[in-house]
Design an enzyme around this catalytic site. Structure first.
Site, PDB file in Angstrom:
ATOM      1  N   GLU B  29       0.836  -1.205   0.000  1.00  0.00           N
ATOM      2  CA  GLU B  29       0.000   0.000   0.000  1.00  0.00           C
ATOM      3  C   GLU B  29       0.870   1.255   0.000  1.00  0.00           C
ATOM      4  O   GLU B  29       1.713   1.431   0.879  1.00  0.00           O
ATOM      5  CB  GLU B  29      -0.908  -0.027   1.236  1.00  0.00           C
ATOM      6  CG  GLU B  29      -1.931  -1.151   1.156  1.00  0.00           C
ATOM      7  CD  GLU B  29      -2.443  -1.616   2.513  1.00  0.00           C
ATOM      8  OE1 GLU B  29      -2.169  -0.953   3.530  1.00  0.00           O
ATOM      9  OE2 GLU B  29      -3.108  -2.669   2.554  1.00  0.00           O
ATOM     10  N   SER B  59      -5.601  -4.094   0.921  1.00  0.00           N
ATOM     11  CA  SER B  59      -6.063  -5.433   0.581  1.00  0.00           C
ATOM     12  C   SER B  59      -4.978  -6.441   0.917  1.00  0.00           C
ATOM     13  O   SER B  59      -4.426  -7.104   0.066  1.00  0.00           O
ATOM     14  CB  SER B  59      -6.356  -5.415  -0.929  1.00  0.00           C
ATOM     15  OG  SER B  59      -6.840  -6.627  -1.393  1.00  0.00           O
ATOM     16  N   GLU B  60      -4.675  -6.544   2.217  1.00  0.00           N
ATOM     17  CA  GLU B  60      -3.518  -7.353   2.607  1.00  0.00           C
ATOM     18  C   GLU B  60      -3.643  -8.815   2.191  1.00  0.00           C
ATOM     19  O   GLU B  60      -2.680  -9.437   1.761  1.00  0.00           O
ATOM     20  CB  GLU B  60      -3.282  -7.264   4.116  1.00  0.00           C
ATOM     21  CG  GLU B  60      -2.627  -5.972   4.578  1.00  0.00           C
ATOM     22  CD  GLU B  60      -3.600  -4.822   4.714  1.00  0.00           C
ATOM     23  OE1 GLU B  60      -4.829  -5.048   4.602  1.00  0.00           O
ATOM     24  OE2 GLU B  60      -3.148  -3.682   4.944  1.00  0.00           O
ATOM     25  N   PHE B  83       1.475  -1.625   8.975  1.00  0.00           N
ATOM     26  CA  PHE B  83       1.574  -1.864  10.419  1.00  0.00           C
ATOM     27  C   PHE B  83       1.338  -3.358  10.633  1.00  0.00           C
ATOM     28  O   PHE B  83       0.417  -3.921  10.037  1.00  0.00           O
ATOM     29  CB  PHE B  83       0.515  -1.064  11.188  1.00  0.00           C
ATOM     30  CG  PHE B  83       0.729   0.433  11.170  1.00  0.00           C
ATOM     31  CD1 PHE B  83       1.344   1.082  12.233  1.00  0.00           C
ATOM     32  CD2 PHE B  83       0.314   1.186  10.085  1.00  0.00           C
ATOM     33  CE1 PHE B  83       1.542   2.460  12.217  1.00  0.00           C
ATOM     34  CE2 PHE B  83       0.514   2.565  10.053  1.00  0.00           C
ATOM     35  CZ  PHE B  83       1.131   3.208  11.119  1.00  0.00           C
ATOM     36  N   HIS B 129      -1.817   0.134  16.449  1.00  0.00           N
ATOM     37  CA  HIS B 129      -0.701   0.384  15.534  1.00  0.00           C
ATOM     38  C   HIS B 129       0.631   0.377  16.281  1.00  0.00           C
ATOM     39  O   HIS B 129       1.571   1.056  15.873  1.00  0.00           O
ATOM     40  CB  HIS B 129      -0.848   1.754  14.858  1.00  0.00           C
ATOM     41  CG  HIS B 129      -1.891   1.819  13.779  1.00  0.00           C
ATOM     42  ND1 HIS B 129      -3.208   1.565  14.014  1.00  0.00           N
ATOM     43  CD2 HIS B 129      -1.801   2.122  12.463  1.00  0.00           C
ATOM     44  CE1 HIS B 129      -3.898   1.726  12.887  1.00  0.00           C
ATOM     45  NE2 HIS B 129      -3.067   2.055  11.930  1.00  0.00           N
TER      46      HIS B 129
END
Lengths: 328, 337
Positions: B29, B59-60, B83, B129
């Site tokens: 990303e 869209s991991e 993260f 995070h």
């Protein structure tokens, strides 16, 4: 098994309808045998058969070629056989023997032969979809001329991996072909109870992707349609979602007798059995005689019996196999 | 030697591998046009072009899965999970697919995939995070886990990770991205995975640390009335047992400093193994210095309190050496740990 047999089997289906019928018969006989072996308790674990979906498997084998990459699901015996794996290597894996496609450490849900383009099959619903997208990325970046093909069930269209995979393939315009085997059931649930649209292929619209609905029970139609879509994608027209309308004759796995199936549903589908209808057509067209058709059926049964005999002569892998191939 | 920030060392390592191997690609990303949210891929798009350096959707699962497929079929992808928490929606692809794919191919496939992710507390990003989450990954045969502690090790380890034919989770302490130091680059600077580094030498105790805890551990030795071997583990899977055991055999005391909650932390593995191997040689019980079993709090003073700092490490080690017993952690003074 020599390498040559596998490669001959890989390419045999492209133009030869008789070979396609033979392979469908082989898959059916194989699945019958798998069911029988598990039912008799001769093999441990579980298995997921694809009775009724033989025409789809053969269409995938006939529409793709060496250099293409295929991911598929745990219901993968048929696809593996269609892509050229031998009955010995598939049955060997199912029975956990050293002659299995990965030496017996995988089992029924984990078949592979990367030389034939079959990436290790997935026991996680949907997981193979983005992986096929990655294979398509390799084809695009390295300009190999290959395509990445994901074969998955209707149930997978509700998991995120499906949507993320299709989206990624669309924005990068990858040579990816998504083949949904809509066999009506996702595990124990009818697809219309879990999904609010009738035609799963419509999900392609969200990704600006080509789509095609195909009668997955008609071998000629399934092969011609899928071939055309694979060729278009290979030619640079971007990814496509193909929905093969098919039907799972058995339950989800060996444990499932499918009591949830409405009365008459199986009978209706069986009237359009992909093997019976295709065989009849080949006889009607004079490609086969009644005798030669009967011989093909006998040959298929014999092939599987021979495979069982062969596999039975192998042992389970030794302890050292457990420790192999964890890291490169 | 060049003065580089940690994040520049990352970008430099990727660029050097992309120059030497045309199969190396990078996607994630905002890594292409923007050069990475943390500027860890700055300049790559310009040099290597849009085929090899790509922005992905948020869209991991999709792009990590694509990395698995790409790695299995001939590319050498480097992906960025912005993260580490974002790995949660894609963990299947790393743990259940990438790490198993070689096994499932009977050794025919390699999966040379590098999954970079930023980790850790210290920058006020809040509790979703700021975790390190190494223990999501460490019980996964087939997956290597690497964590640099400074710009130099980031450069050398990342190049090694990209070259490695196995899937590698490369965890970057985010709080160090801006740190600047002299960095040697080039092939000679490539490090070996699985090899720890002896940062400080001493005789009273062995302190094993990882990531940004290495500098806390090293700083703790300064001004202390004891001396320590400080070992930067660098690779968590497979960790360098030989180096750690050799050091503890000499110092007879083991302390592990972890940036993670106490329960289930990776240090338990180190302590368990060393205890089993050297039980009768130990002069004190092994001690873990960790974060408390809480989420990472936001308020600046609380976040600082959450992380083991040099003073706390020094005090805990001093107490161990003085009493021969493990002192209670700061959040639990008055009872046993």
């Amino acid at each position: 098994m020599t390498t040559d047999i596998r490669f001959e089997r890989r390419s045999a289906l492209a133009e030869d309808r008789k070979a396609r019928l033979s392979r469908m018969l082989e898959i059916r006989a194989f699945e019958d045998k798998a069911k029988e072996l598990f039912g008799a308790g001769l093999v441990h674990g579980t298995t997921h058969t694809a009775h009724g979906q033989e025409a789809v498997a053969v269409a995938v084998g006939a529409s793709t070629r060496l250099g293409d990459w295929v991911t598929c699901t745990y219901r993968g015996h048929g696809i593996a056989l269609a892509l050229g794996l031998t009955p010995e290597s598939v049955l060997g894996e199912i029975m956990g023997r050293t002659c299995g496609s990965i030496g017996g450490v995988g089992g029924s849900m984990h078949l592979s032969d990367t030389e034939l383009g079959l990436l290790p099959t997935f026991a996680i619903v949907g997981a193979g979809i983005p992986v096929a997208v990655g294979a398509a990325l390799t084809c695009q970046v390295k300009e190999t001329g290959g395509v990445g093909v994901a074969v998955f069930g209707d149930g997978a269209t509700n998991i995120g991996a499906f949507h993320e995979g299709l989206n990624l393939a669309a924005i990068w315009r990858l040579p990816a072909v998504f083949v949904c085997e809509n066999n009506v059931y996702g595990e124990y649930s009818r697809i219309d109870k879990t999904t609010p649209i009738a035609d799963l292929v419509d999900r392609a619209d969200s990704y600006g992707m080509r789509k095609r609905t195909v009668d997955g029970q008609d071998s000629d139609v399934a092969c011609a349609s899928l071939r055309e879509e694979v060729d278009r994608t290979r030619a640079g027209e971007g990814p496509v979602l193909v929905e093969m309308k098919t039907y799972r004759y058995a339950g989800h796995s060996r444990a499932d007798q499918a009591p949830y199936r409405p009365a008459g549903e199986f009978d209706d589908w069986y009237k359009r059995d992909p093997i019976n209808t295709f065989e009849r057509r080949l006889i009607d067209e004079g490609v086969l005689t009644l005798d030669s058709a009967a011989a093909l059926r006998r040959d298929a049964a014999q092939t599987v019996e021979t495979a069982l005999e062969y596999v039975s002569s192998f042992d389970e892998p030794g302890t050292e196999a457990m420790f192999r191939n964890i890291l490169a | 030697m060049t003065k580089l920030r940690f994040r520049q060392a990352i970008a430099q390592a990727i660029a050097d591998e992309m120059r030497s191997d045309p199969d190396v690609v990078m996607f994630g990303e905002d890594v292409a046009v923007a050069g990475g949210p943390f500027k860890t891929s700055d300049g790559l798009l310009e040099e290597f072009g849009a085929s090899r350096v790509r922005d992905t959707p948020i869209s991991e699962m999709g792009f990590l899965g694509a990395a698995v497929g790409a790695a299995a079929t001939g590319l050498r992808p480097v992906t960025e999970i912005m993260f580490i928490e974002f790995l949660g929606v894609a963990l299947d692809q790393l743990v259940t697919e990438a790490a198993k794919y070689r096994y499932l191919s009977n050794g025919r496939l390699t999966v040379p995939l590098t999954m970079r992710a930023s980790i850790g507390a210290g920058l006020g990003f809040g509790l979703q995070h700021s975790q390190t989450l190494e223990n999501w990954l460490t019980a996964t045969p087939g997956l290597k886990v690497v964590e640099p502690s400074d710009a130099q090790s980031a450069y050398g380890l990342l190049r090694a990770a990209i070259r490695d034919d196995n899937p590698v989770a490369f965890l970057e302490p985010r709080a160090l991205y801006a740190e600047r130091e002299e960095v040697a680059t080039g092939d000679e600077a490539v490090l070996e995975l699985g090899r720890a580094s002896l940062v400080d030498e001493g005789s009273d105790v062995t302190i094993v640390a990882l990531g940004q805890m290495v500098r806390a551990a090293s700083a703790a030795t300064r001004g202390a009335d004891w001396s320590a071997d400080v070992i930067d583990l660098r690779t968590l899977v497979p960790w360098d047992r030989d180096t750690v055991l050799a050091s503890v055999a000499r110092t007879r005391r083991l302390v592990v400093v972890e940036e993670a909650p106490y329960s289930g932390g990776w240090g338990s593995e180190i302590v368990a193994h060393v205890s089993s191997e050297l039980f009768y040689d130990l002069a004190a019980p092994p001690m873990r210095i960790t974060c408390p079993d809480t989420p990472v709090p936001f308020a600046k003073s609380l976040e600082e309190r959450y992380l083991p700092g040099p003073d706390y490490v020094r005090d805990q080690v001093s107490a161990l050496l003085t009493d021969g017993r493990v002192p209670a952690p700061w959040w639990n003074k008055g009872t046993n740990a």
